[in-house]
Design an enzyme around this catalytic site. Structure first.
Site, PDB file in Angstrom:
ATOM      1  CG  ASP A 164      -2.593   0.392   1.017  1.00  0.00           C
ATOM      2  OD1 ASP A 164      -2.256   1.282   0.774  1.00  0.00           O
ATOM      3  OD2 ASP A 164      -3.544  -0.244   0.836  1.00  0.00           O
ATOM      4  CG  HIS A 179      -5.526   3.835   0.761  1.00  0.00           C
ATOM      5  ND1 HIS A 179      -5.106   2.007   0.671  1.00  0.00           N
ATOM      6  CD2 HIS A 179      -6.887   3.612   0.688  1.00  0.00           C
ATOM      7  CE1 HIS A 179      -6.090   1.568   0.307  1.00  0.00           C
ATOM      8  NE2 HIS A 179      -7.610   2.779  -0.039  1.00  0.00           N
ATOM      9  CG  ASN A 186     -14.504   1.476  -4.954  1.00  0.00           C
ATOM     10  OD1 ASN A 186     -14.322   0.228  -4.520  1.00  0.00           O
ATOM     11  ND2 ASN A 186     -13.594   2.098  -4.199  1.00  0.00           N
ATOM     12  CB  SER A 239      -9.794  -0.374   0.190  1.00  0.00           C
ATOM     13  OG  SER A 239      -8.765   0.280  -0.950  1.00  0.00           O
TER      14      SER A 239
END
Length: 372
Positions: free
Chosen positions: A28, A63, A168, A239
């Site tokens: 990430d 994130h 998404n 996520s």
């Protein structure tokens, strides 16, 4: 967050496993090892994005920290009673930095420069070589790359469970019109557990991708997670849904070390709750993950005897068998069918070639690397 964990039967699962002995690689934007709810549990891997940000700019790591806390947050304060509890609070986090946050100043450079095209694949191989049991990929893009496909295969061959976000794009115009979104990668590579998002009632979240790569679903609406510098954030997306499933995979590998990735996936799939009426749905896969039921299912799979099943690893199918007898007779129907299959194969290869773009990445193609 407690209510979400209860909806996934996580507190019950803790009576069987809490993630001890397991390492989850969070590929990430980086993880803040000093976050109170993760302190002592994080090993920072290489920064494959080095040089994209201007000199002196520190990584934001929002994130990545958020995802790591959902997987392995252990709380803080007396008895760990404060802060964020993750699905596998005794698991360790390995955190190679493979992407930038969208609002980091080097994001444009990162998305355009060829030298950053393989960061996810490189991070995956690093994680495998440094003891990861599970790889969490709360990220994705709308086109596949050979390097990532080979890195996924490398991970699975070495017994690592790979979990990735379905994406998404479910609310995009094309998705609404056709009922099927574009595939997201690495989630859509074979062997990867592709995770969709559902709301608190277990209904498919509108933003979550709908396609045949989806395996299971998990909560992804209004999810709380820890952030850098002791902060907490609420967000939506596939996520966090992916992080929940990675946490469940970590519990299974803690209870049954070395259980094959395919069997870990089978345990998660076979025990899913809120199954669609027909058993499978493009939006939620085989249903919503259930941690306790998955651990129970893994017990049965771990106890199965596999002696004598299949060929040894050093043999190939039909390698020592007599060569097949040539069939001379060919009916017109068979010839026509063969021609049609060949034509479809050629068209499929052409389509795949159109999707695999060599060289640099456009901003539009790379922008969805983060934001799963």
């Amino acid at each position: 967050m407690t209510g979400v964990l209860e909806s996934l039967s996580v507190p019950e699962a803790w009576s069987l496993a809490r993630g001890t002995g397991v390492t989850v690689a969070v590929l990430d934007s980086g993880v803040d090892a000093g976050q109170p709810d993760l302190a002592g549990s994080v090993t920072a891997g290489p920064d494959y994005t080095r040089g994209a940000n201007p000199a002196g700019v520190a990584p934001k790591r929002l994130h990545g920290t958020n995802m790591a806390s959902i997987i392995a947050g252990h709380g803080h304060g007396p008895g760990g009673a404060d802060g964020m509890l993750g699905v596998a609070p005794e698991a360790r986090i390995l955190a190679p930095r493979v992407i930038l946050e969208r609002d980091e100043p080097g994001f444009a450079e990162f998305t355009r420069a060829d030298r950053y095209a393989g960061t996810i694949a490189d991070g995956m191989r690093y994680a495998v070589d440094h003891g990861a049991d599970v790889v969490n990929l709360s990220l994705g893009r709308t086109y596949p790359t050979r390097r990532e496909r080979e890195a996924v295969a490398y991970a699975i061959r070495r017994g690592v469970v790979v979990v990735a976000a379905a994406g998404n794009g479910g609310a995009d115009r094309t998705a609404r019109r056709g009922g099927h979104t574009e595939y997201s990668y690495p989630a859509s590579f074979p062997g990867v557990v592709s995770v969709a998002a559902v709301d608190a009632e277990g209904r498919h979240a509108d933003f979550s991708n709908r396609n045949s790569a989806v395996v299971v679903s998990a909560p992804g609406v209004q999810i709380i997670g820890a952030g850098p510098d002791g902060g907490y954030w609420i967000g939506d997306g596939t996520s966090p849904a992916t992080a929940f499933v990675s946490g469940v995979a970590a519990l299974i590998r803690s209870r049954h070390p070395g259980l094959a990735p395919a069997l870990v996936t089978q345990a998660i799939v076979a025990s899913a709750r809120d199954r669609p009426a027909r058993g499978y749905d493009l939006g939620v896969g085989f249903g919503r993950v259930d941690a306790y039921a998955a651990l129970t299912a893994s017990d049965a799979l771990a106890g199965a005897r596999m002696d004598g099943a299949g060929f040894p690893a050093d043999r190939r199918f039909a390698a020592d068998e007599p060569r097949p007898v040539r069939v001379v007779h060919r009916s017109g129907g068979l010839i026509v069918t063969y021609v049609i299959v060949c034509a479809l194969a050629v068209l499929g290869l052409a389509a795949a070639g159109a999707r695999l773009r060599p060289g640099g990445r456009t901003e539009e193609e790379s922008a969805d690397v983060l934001g799963a």
